[in-house]
Design a protein around this motif. Structure first.
Motif, mmCIF file in Angstrom:
data_model
loop_
_atom_site.group_PDB
_atom_site.id
_atom_site.type_symbol
_atom_site.label_atom_id
_atom_site.label_comp_id
_atom_site.label_asym_id
_atom_site.label_seq_id
_atom_site.Cartn_x
_atom_site.Cartn_y
_atom_site.Cartn_z
ATOM 1 N N LEU A 257 10.112 -1.184 -7.502
ATOM 2 C CA LEU A 257 10.010 -2.721 -7.194
ATOM 3 C C LEU A 257 9.425 -3.396 -6.222
ATOM 4 O O LEU A 257 9.620 -2.852 -5.547
ATOM 5 N N GLU A 258 9.119 -4.760 -6.363
ATOM 6 C CA GLU A 258 8.509 -5.035 -5.711
ATOM 7 C C GLU A 258 9.616 -6.874 -5.702
ATOM 8 O O GLU A 258 8.836 -7.320 -6.711
ATOM 9 N N ALA A 259 9.543 -7.330 -4.338
ATOM 10 C CA ALA A 259 9.919 -8.810 -4.682
ATOM 11 C C ALA A 259 9.244 -9.968 -4.429
ATOM 12 O O ALA A 259 9.394 -10.727 -5.913
ATOM 13 N N ALA B 253 15.114 -5.883 -4.349
ATOM 14 C CA ALA B 253 16.519 -5.106 -3.900
ATOM 15 C C ALA B 253 17.372 -5.218 -2.821
ATOM 16 O O ALA B 253 16.967 -5.769 -2.334
ATOM 17 N N TYR C 132 -10.048 5.828 6.510
ATOM 18 C CA TYR C 132 -8.751 6.329 6.071
ATOM 19 C C TYR C 132 -8.874 7.033 4.894
ATOM 20 O O TYR C 132 -8.741 6.435 3.675
ATOM 21 N N ILE D 81 0.663 -1.107 -0.230
ATOM 22 C CA ILE D 81 -0.051 0.004 -0.184
ATOM 23 C C ILE D 81 1.372 0.928 -0.052
ATOM 24 O O ILE D 81 0.189 2.486 -1.204
ATOM 25 N N ALA D 82 2.003 1.084 0.525
ATOM 26 C CA ALA D 82 2.419 2.736 0.843
ATOM 27 C C ALA D 82 3.295 2.978 -0.378
ATOM 28 O O ALA D 82 3.216 3.981 -0.594
ATOM 29 N N LEU E 117 -1.364 1.106 10.544
ATOM 30 C CA LEU E 117 -2.209 0.489 9.523
ATOM 31 C C LEU E 117 -2.339 0.473 8.181
ATOM 32 O O LEU E 117 -1.390 1.615 6.919
ATOM 33 N N MET E 118 -3.553 0.136 7.351
ATOM 34 C CA MET E 118 -3.673 0.521 5.993
ATOM 35 C C MET E 118 -3.337 2.516 5.867
ATOM 36 O O MET E 118 -3.320 2.570 4.742
ATOM 37 N N GLY F 178 5.912 3.508 5.017
ATOM 38 C CA GLY F 178 4.495 2.009 5.644
ATOM 39 C C GLY F 178 4.213 2.452 7.062
ATOM 40 O O GLY F 178 4.133 3.054 7.441
ATOM 41 N N ASP F 179 3.069 1.583 7.008
ATOM 42 C CA ASP F 179 3.090 1.143 8.440
ATOM 43 C C ASP F 179 3.390 1.757 9.875
ATOM 44 O O ASP F 179 2.592 1.245 10.680
ATOM 45 N N HIS G 93 -9.277 -8.082 5.408
ATOM 46 C CA HIS G 93 -8.649 -6.421 5.884
ATOM 47 C C HIS G 93 -10.187 -5.879 6.149
ATOM 48 O O HIS G 93 -10.675 -5.583 5.244
ATOM 49 N N ALA G 94 -10.496 -4.604 7.245
ATOM 50 C CA ALA G 94 -11.884 -3.828 6.991
ATOM 51 C C ALA G 94 -10.967 -2.642 6.848
ATOM 52 O O ALA G 94 -10.037 -1.648 7.560
ATOM 53 N N GLY H 270 1.744 -6.903 -0.233
ATOM 54 C CA GLY H 270 2.708 -7.144 0.431
ATOM 55 C C GLY H 270 1.579 -7.916 1.261
ATOM 56 O O GLY H 270 0.639 -8.863 0.990
ATOM 57 N N ARG H 271 0.942 -7.288 2.370
ATOM 58 C CA ARG H 271 0.350 -7.600 3.720
ATOM 59 C C ARG H 271 -0.931 -7.016 2.929
ATOM 60 O O ARG H 271 -2.000 -8.165 3.998
HETATM 61 C C1 LIG Z 1 -3.473 -11.027 8.864
HETATM 62 C C2 LIG Z 1 -3.682 -9.860 8.801
HETATM 63 C C3 LIG Z 1 -4.515 -8.584 9.049
HETATM 64 C C4 LIG Z 1 -4.764 -7.307 8.732
HETATM 65 N N1 LIG Z 1 -6.007 -6.334 8.757
HETATM 66 C C5 LIG Z 1 -6.662 -5.091 8.826
HETATM 67 C C6 LIG Z 1 -7.175 -4.721 8.479
HETATM 68 O O1 LIG Z 1 -8.408 -5.227 8.971
HETATM 69 N N2 LIG Z 1 -7.304 -3.137 8.277
HETATM 70 C C7 LIG Z 1 -5.624 -2.308 8.406
HETATM 71 O O2 LIG Z 1 -6.245 -1.570 8.474
HETATM 72 N N3 LIG Z 1 -4.978 -2.634 8.763
HETATM 73 C C8 LIG Z 1 -4.823 -4.719 8.158
HETATM 74 N N4 LIG Z 1 -3.638 -5.330 8.481
HETATM 75 C C9 LIG Z 1 -2.571 -4.294 8.578
HETATM 76 C C10 LIG Z 1 -1.969 -4.119 6.714
HETATM 77 O O3 LIG Z 1 -1.945 -5.248 5.978
HETATM 78 C C11 LIG Z 1 -0.422 -3.246 6.622
HETATM 79 O O4 LIG Z 1 -1.235 -1.591 7.332
HETATM 80 C C12 LIG Z 1 -0.492 -3.140 5.037
HETATM 81 O O5 LIG Z 1 -0.625 -3.514 4.128
HETATM 82 C C13 LIG Z 1 1.001 -2.423 5.053
HETATM 83 O O6 LIG Z 1 1.212 -2.006 4.352
HETATM 84 P P1 LIG Z 1 2.828 -1.443 3.691
HETATM 85 O O7 LIG Z 1 3.047 -0.817 1.915
HETATM 86 O O8 LIG Z 1 3.162 -0.612 4.475
HETATM 87 O O9 LIG Z 1 3.277 -2.786 4.414
HETATM 88 P P2 LIG Z 1 3.562 -4.035 2.868
HETATM 89 O O10 LIG Z 1 2.277 -4.418 2.885
HETATM 90 O O11 LIG Z 1 4.404 -5.319 4.106
HETATM 91 O O12 LIG Z 1 4.308 -3.583 1.691
HETATM 92 C C14 LIG Z 1 5.710 -3.636 1.788
HETATM 93 C C15 LIG Z 1 6.355 -4.792 0.513
HETATM 94 O O13 LIG Z 1 7.957 -4.953 -0.018
HETATM 95 C C16 LIG Z 1 8.636 -5.507 -0.460
HETATM 96 N N5 LIG Z 1 9.346 -5.865 0.210
HETATM 97 C C17 LIG Z 1 10.444 -5.818 0.970
HETATM 98 N N6 LIG Z 1 11.726 -6.006 0.940
HETATM 99 C C18 LIG Z 1 11.539 -6.093 -0.418
HETATM 100 C C19 LIG Z 1 12.837 -5.360 -0.911
HETATM 101 N N7 LIG Z 1 14.147 -5.712 -0.486
HETATM 102 N N8 LIG Z 1 12.518 -5.221 -2.417
HETATM 103 C C20 LIG Z 1 11.434 -5.205 -3.027
HETATM 104 N N9 LIG Z 1 9.974 -5.634 -2.369
HETATM 105 C C21 LIG Z 1 10.435 -5.738 -0.579
HETATM 106 C C22 LIG Z 1 7.134 -6.381 -0.012
HETATM 107 O O14 LIG Z 1 7.218 -7.737 -0.797
HETATM 108 C C23 LIG Z 1 6.317 -5.435 0.246
HETATM 109 O O15 LIG Z 1 5.186 -7.011 -0.706
HETATM 110 C C24 LIG Z 1 -3.239 -6.806 8.280
HETATM 111 C C25 LIG Z 1 -3.078 -7.416 8.384
HETATM 112 C C26 LIG Z 1 -2.673 -8.508 7.988
HETATM 113 C C27 LIG Z 1 -1.270 -9.301 8.170
#
Ligand SMILES: Cc1cc2nc3c(=O)[nH]c(=O)nc-3n(C[C@H](O)[C@H](O)[C@H](O)COP(=O)(O)OP(=O)(O)OC[C@H]3O[C@@H](n4cnc5c(N)ncnc54)[C@H](O)[C@@H]3O)c2cc1C
Length: 509
Positions: A60-62, A270, A95, A41-42, A470-471, A459-460, A89-90, A68-69
């Motif tokens: 660049l996504e690994a 990366a 948001y 998401i970030a 979170l999201m 990021g979160d 996810h809610a 991601g999550r």
């Molecule tokens: C089971 C579950 C339920 C959830 N329920 C909720 C909810 O109901 N409501 C809510 O608001 N939030 C919820 N969340 C939290 C929410 O999913 C996260 O807050 C949000 O998705 C985080 O996004 P992000 O982009 O910060 O991180 P991430 O989603 O972790 O994204 C990071 C990305 O970076 C990539 N990456 C890592 N290393 C590298 C690298 N070296 N090179 C390239 N790419 C790389 C990863 O593969 C990943 O795709 C939940 C999470 C989980 C696990």
């Protein structure tokens, strides 16, 4: 608009602007390259805003799939392939920043459907319903106190009301200065609430942030209580997509980034960062080099710490960032997701999504076959059900299948009919990527801007100066990172919004 929202508006419980955006050209006036590492998401929020302003952005996504999550991928089952997700996810209505990104691909957000109710289940006590409160405070709090079967008038008299004031007084600086070293557990104990009220009204909060209250900062709990309940004019209303996340979100957002010339690359991890004249160079695992004036690192905390460790140049270019990493890179406790394809269904009156209190492992239950179209069609065809069980903060070192079985057995204590369902298929995962919000963590939590020019974080787990989680925090920090780049390059920034930035009593204390 509900009466509580009208009154709420008068006391500032409404959507606030924290950055008006604008202030520059509609598109960057000269060619600008940016690399975003991480396609969750970030990262995708940053990429959307940058691409719209004419920045040549490469994501660049690994992983092989985006999100991601919040990811989704095809899962081969004996009776066909189905898209499976990282977990339910809610999508809460406050948001604002995440929803503004999603509106790019669906202006009316038609793919988000209200999830009826928000019950909290317990084996010991009657269900608590969070979903039917008036949307805005103070009415939602009053209704909770009046209606809740878990909290009675004598309980309120016995409670330490002075100790409860910080919950109503969230302040982005003072709350952390006063309460970040305390645990959420200590704060809740100081309220002198009956055990039942504590379990049904408060403990679900800390677990929903992937942390145990004994290991979570009290300041973070106050911030989340404010963000989800007291400062939020939209109510504790859950919306969720009626299609899988790839179809509803990631495929359309990818097209949105690619249309103006952005690139979204999956399977591209990366591995290190280096300095280049005029910017940065990112190397990926296949040896490809990506040069750019600006880099946004939008990866989860352990991945950020690993990338910083693998980039010796940052020791000189960003010593403060490097110093924060050993603490920041340690994730919160593991979380587990188990999706069961079952023969038969649970009772028709069971809620689509339920939180769970005080089971050893199980924290929530989602009935996917009553939520998402593809799952619904599978259930209609087979007469079965798709039940997803989550544990948000579980015991380390336990295999995913064992956690799944523990959660299934715990579900049968809450919903006895679940014991009669035969398991057809199970997909279980246990992972540890969620940020830790341990006591004292505010001091080392990095913000979006780093001490190196042209290098940003999103990021979160990244700090914001307004309430978010979170999201929503992932999207907000992605937009803020993009805004730093746009302002540096003379282009208009994107607006950023927040719930009421301070608690209702923040001015009084
Ligand atoms: C089971 C579950 C339920 C959830 N329920 C909720 C909810 O109901 N409501 C809510 O608001 N939030 C919820 N969340 C939290 C929410 O999913 C996260 O807050 C949000 O998705 C985080 O996004 P992000 O982009 O910060 O991180 P991430 O989603 O972790 O994204 C990071 C990305 O970076 C990539 N990456 C890592 N290393 C590298 C690298 N070296 N090179 C390239 N790419 C790389 C990863 O593969 C990943 O795709 C939940 C999470 C989980 C696990």
């Amino acid at each position: 608009m509900a009466l509580s929202q009208v009154v709420g508006r008068l006391i500032g419980v409404r959507r606030h602007v924290v950055d008006r955006g604008g202030g520059g050209a509609a598109r960057v006036p000269r060619p600008v390259e940016a690399v975003v590492v991480g396609g969750g998401i970030a990262g995708m929020s940053a990429a959307v805003v940058l691409a719209e302003r004419g920045v040549r952005v490469t994501v660049l996504e690994a992983a092989p799939t985006l999100g991601g999550r919040l990811g989704a991928w095809p899962e081969a089952l004996p009776d066909g392939t189905q898209r499976t997700e990282h977990g339910f996810h809610a999508f809460f209505r406050q948001y604002y920043n995440w929803r503004s990104i999603l509106r790019r691909v669906d202006p009316r957000l038609g793919f988000l459907r209200p999830v009826p109710g928000y019950p909290i289940l317990s084996a010991e006590w009657p269900t608590e319903e969070f979903g039917k409160l008036p949307p805005a405070s103070p009415f939602n709090l009053l209704a909770l106190l009046l209606r809740s079967p878990s909290l009675r008038l004598p309980d309120l008299r016995g409670m330490d009301r002075e100790a409860a004031l910080p919950l109503l007084s969230y302040h982005a600086v003072r709350t952390y200065a006063e309460f970040d070293e305390m645990t959420a557990d200590e704060l809740l104990t100081s309220l002198r609430l009956p055990d039942r009220a504590r379990a049904m009204l408060f403990e679900v909060f800390s677990h929903s942030f992937f942390n145990h209250e004994a290991e979570m900062s009290a300041a973070e709990m106050i911030a989340q209580f404010h963000f989800y309940l007291l400062g939020n004019p939209e109510g504790l209303v859950l919306d969720a997509p009626d299609e899988d996340y790839a179809t509803a979100i990631w495929e359309p957002l990818t097209r949105h980034v690619e249309r103006p010339g952005g690139r979204v690359l999956t399977g591209a991890a990366a591995t290190r960062l280096d300095r280049e004249p005029g910017g940065w160079r990112v190397t990926t695992d296949d040896g490809t080099l990506y040069a750019a004036g600006h880099v946004v690192l939008a990866v989860d905390p352990p991945a950020l710490a690993a990338l910083v460790r693998a980039s010796p140049v940052l020791g000189g270019a960003a010593p403060e960032l490097v110093a924060r990493m050993p603490a920041f890179g340690r994730p919160g406790p593991p979380y587990a997701v188990a999706r069961y394809w079952m023969d038969g269904d649970v009772r028709p009156d069971r809620a689509v999504f339920s939180g769970v209190s005080r089971q050893a492992t199980l924290d929530s239950v989602t009935l996917y076959h009553r939520l998402e179209n593809e799952s619904r069609r599978w259930a209609e065809r087979t007469g079965g059900s798709i039940v997803e069980l989550h544990a948000y903060a579980c015991e380390p070192g336990v295999p995913a299948e064992e956690l799944a079985e523990r959660m299934r057995v715990e579900l049968t204590e809450l919903w006895p009919e679940a014991a009669d369902l035969r398991v057809r298929e199970l997909r279980a995962r246990v992972e540890a990527q969620a940020p830790a919000f341990t006591p004292g963590s505010h001091a080392w939590r990095p913000g979006v801007r780093t001490d190196a020019a042209g290098l940003y974080l999103a990021g979160d787990g990244i700090r914001t100066d307004f309430p978010s989680a979170l999201m929503e925090r992932a999207a907000a920090t992605g937009i803020i990172a993009a805004n730093h780049i746009l302002r540096a390059e003379g282009a208009a920034a994107e607006p950023v919004h927040s719930v009421r930035p301070r608690g209702l009593l923040a001015g009084r204390r």
